[in-house]
Write a protein that holds these residues in place. Sequence first.
Motif, short mmCIF file in Angstrom:
data_model
loop_
_atom_site.label_atom_id
_atom_site.label_comp_id
_atom_site.label_asym_id
_atom_site.label_seq_id
_atom_site.Cartn_x
_atom_site.Cartn_y
_atom_site.Cartn_z
N ARG A 190 -30.62 -16.17 6.55
CA ARG A 190 -29.10 -16.87 6.06
C ARG A 190 -28.02 -15.85 7.06
NH1 ARG A 190 -24.83 -14.74 2.20
NH2 ARG A 190 -22.85 -16.28 2.75
N ALA A 191 -28.56 -14.57 7.63
CA ALA A 191 -27.52 -13.58 8.61
C ALA A 191 -27.66 -14.25 10.52
CB ALA A 191 -27.62 -12.54 8.32
N LEU A 192 -28.87 -14.31 10.84
CA LEU A 192 -29.73 -15.12 11.54
C LEU A 192 -29.10 -16.54 11.71
CD1 LEU A 192 -30.89 -12.79 14.19
CD2 LEU A 192 -30.83 -12.06 11.52
N ALA A 193 -29.46 -16.91 11.17
CA ALA A 193 -28.70 -18.48 11.08
C ALA A 193 -26.75 -18.64 11.46
CB ALA A 193 -29.41 -19.22 10.18
N ALA A 194 -26.28 -17.75 10.93
CA ALA A 194 -25.12 -17.36 11.03
C ALA A 194 -24.01 -16.99 12.51
CB ALA A 194 -24.31 -17.03 9.90
N VAL A 195 -25.08 -16.17 12.84
CA VAL A 195 -25.06 -15.30 14.45
C VAL A 195 -25.26 -16.91 15.48
CG1 VAL A 195 -25.80 -14.33 16.01
CG2 VAL A 195 -25.67 -13.21 13.24
N TYR A 196 -26.11 -17.48 15.66
CA TYR A 196 -26.31 -18.85 15.62
C TYR A 196 -26.25 -19.46 15.84
CZ TYR A 196 -31.48 -16.55 17.30
OH TYR A 196 -32.26 -15.86 17.75
N ASP A 197 -25.20 -19.98 14.45
CA ASP A 197 -24.09 -20.69 14.51
C ASP A 197 -22.96 -20.67 15.15
OD1 ASP A 197 -23.37 -23.39 13.46
OD2 ASP A 197 -21.84 -22.32 12.37
N PHE A 198 -22.56 -19.64 15.17
CA PHE A 198 -21.37 -19.17 15.66
C PHE A 198 -21.15 -18.71 17.51
CE2 PHE A 198 -18.62 -15.53 16.44
CZ PHE A 198 -17.45 -15.84 16.28
N ILE A 199 -22.35 -18.11 18.22
CA ILE A 199 -22.77 -18.23 19.48
C ILE A 199 -23.26 -19.75 20.20
CG2 ILE A 199 -22.71 -16.09 19.42
CD1 ILE A 199 -26.18 -16.26 19.72
N ALA A 200 -23.33 -20.41 19.55
CA ALA A 200 -23.56 -22.06 19.77
C ALA A 200 -25.41 -22.15 20.13
CB ALA A 200 -22.62 -22.73 20.44
N GLU A 201 -26.20 -21.66 19.54
CA GLU A 201 -27.16 -21.14 20.04
C GLU A 201 -28.35 -21.80 19.30
OE1 GLU A 201 -28.97 -20.11 22.80
OE2 GLU A 201 -27.26 -20.07 24.09
N PRO A 202 -29.88 -22.41 19.38
CA PRO A 202 -30.47 -23.22 18.96
C PRO A 202 -31.62 -22.01 18.13
CG PRO A 202 -30.98 -23.26 21.27
CD PRO A 202 -29.93 -22.67 20.94
N ALA A 203 -31.89 -22.40 16.72
CA ALA A 203 -32.20 -21.84 15.95
C ALA A 203 -33.67 -20.54 16.70
CB ALA A 203 -32.08 -22.41 14.75
N TYR A 204 -34.16 -19.47 16.06
CA TYR A 204 -35.18 -18.59 16.55
C TYR A 204 -36.12 -18.73 15.53
CZ TYR A 204 -38.68 -16.58 19.07
OH TYR A 204 -39.67 -15.83 18.97
N ALA A 205 -37.10 -19.02 15.14
CA ALA A 205 -37.57 -17.97 14.05
C ALA A 205 -38.43 -16.75 13.94
CB ALA A 205 -39.50 -19.22 13.81
N HIS A 206 -37.58 -16.04 13.77
CA HIS A 206 -37.44 -14.50 13.93
C HIS A 206 -38.90 -14.22 12.84
CE1 HIS A 206 -34.47 -13.73 16.47
NE2 HIS A 206 -33.54 -14.46 16.26
N ASP A 207 -39.17 -12.99 13.26
CA ASP A 207 -39.93 -12.10 12.22
C ASP A 207 -39.46 -11.04 11.08
OD1 ASP A 207 -42.33 -10.81 10.52
OD2 ASP A 207 -43.77 -11.48 12.45
N PHE A 208 -39.30 -11.09 9.64
CA PHE A 208 -38.12 -10.22 9.26
C PHE A 208 -39.59 -8.84 8.58
CE2 PHE A 208 -35.16 -14.21 9.12
CZ PHE A 208 -34.99 -13.60 9.77
N ASP A 209 -40.30 -9.22 8.42
CA ASP A 209 -41.42 -8.52 8.27
C ASP A 209 -42.33 -7.78 9.29
OD1 ASP A 209 -41.49 -9.24 4.85
OD2 ASP A 209 -42.68 -10.69 6.63
N ASN A 210 -41.70 -7.40 10.38
CA ASN A 210 -42.54 -7.03 11.83
C ASN A 210 -41.24 -6.91 13.07
OD1 ASN A 210 -45.62 -6.92 11.44
ND2 ASN A 210 -45.26 -9.24 10.87
N ARG A 231 -36.14 -0.41 10.09
CA ARG A 231 -37.83 -0.33 9.02
C ARG A 231 -37.98 -1.83 9.94
NH1 ARG A 231 -34.07 0.62 4.96
NH2 ARG A 231 -34.21 2.58 4.10
N ARG A 232 -39.71 -1.48 9.87
CA ARG A 232 -40.65 -2.26 10.21
C ARG A 232 -40.17 -3.73 9.72
NH1 ARG A 232 -44.41 -2.70 13.87
NH2 ARG A 232 -45.88 -4.68 13.89
N LYS A 233 -39.82 -3.83 8.05
CA LYS A 233 -39.24 -4.62 7.19
C LYS A 233 -38.34 -4.73 6.67
CE LYS A 233 -40.90 -7.46 2.87
NZ LYS A 233 -42.15 -7.85 2.30
#
Length: 270
Positions: A190-210, A231-233
């Motif tokens: 949710r946090a990263l989706a809000a950042v991308y929306d705020f800066i008007a950039e297309p979404a990206y699939a981030h890896d929150f476990d690495n 932390r890694r995760k």
Amino acid sequence: MPAFHFISGLPRSGSTLLSALLRQNPRFHASMSGPVADLISCLLQEMSARNEYSMFIDDTQRQRVLRGVFEQFYGPDHPAEVIFDTNRSWCARLSLLQTLLPRAKVIACVRDMPWVIDSVERLIQRNALSPSSIFNYQAGSTVYSRADAIANGDGLVGYAYNALKEAFFGPHAAQLMLLQYETLVSDPQRALAAVYDFIAEPAYAHDFDNVEFEADEFDRRAGTPGLHAVRRKVTHQPRDTVLPPDVFQRFTQDAFWRNPEINKHRVRVI
């Protein structure tokens, strides 16, 4: 020229974690706090009336010089399409950023203030053999004097807090988004989706476990190993505070961003 955005806000509130996540996107550049804001401040001073040659510099020239800092520091051949520059002072520079880079946005990382103080104190106690640059490498202070030092208007936390309020209540608040540490670590998607929306950039699939970020040498030289460790995760890990109850209680009412009644500019708070 790449698009420029900025990461600012309170220390110990997730800016390094946010940078570590954003840089997973190959189109993005993000890192820890850098020197660009200080370079801008020095140039502003040297182009002011304090310099006898300022009479030869008009505002158009000042603007070109200052924009050139961003363009040349990162270089015309920088591979990133979007650059995030990090510094706590950007919240106090919204008027300047609006003039130089009117499309730029500022993501301010925030956190409940007692836990900001706690996080700094935890670092100090963990590194008992290494006096920290946070306190000018001085040893022998107490948790009370350390809390006073970082919370005053010129301190690590106090300055950033006042700059944040200036941005939040100021005329350029539309450029600002507040990202709560609690949201970032408990719901990073949710946090990263809000950042991308705020800066008007297309979404990206981030890896929150690495998650990866390396600043060990900088932290060691600052006398504060672990200062930029992530932390890694991405996960929320509840813990007890290391602060005495009266120190913790002193800062419990400082999260002004959680009061919608005073959010007159409707700043996004995620």
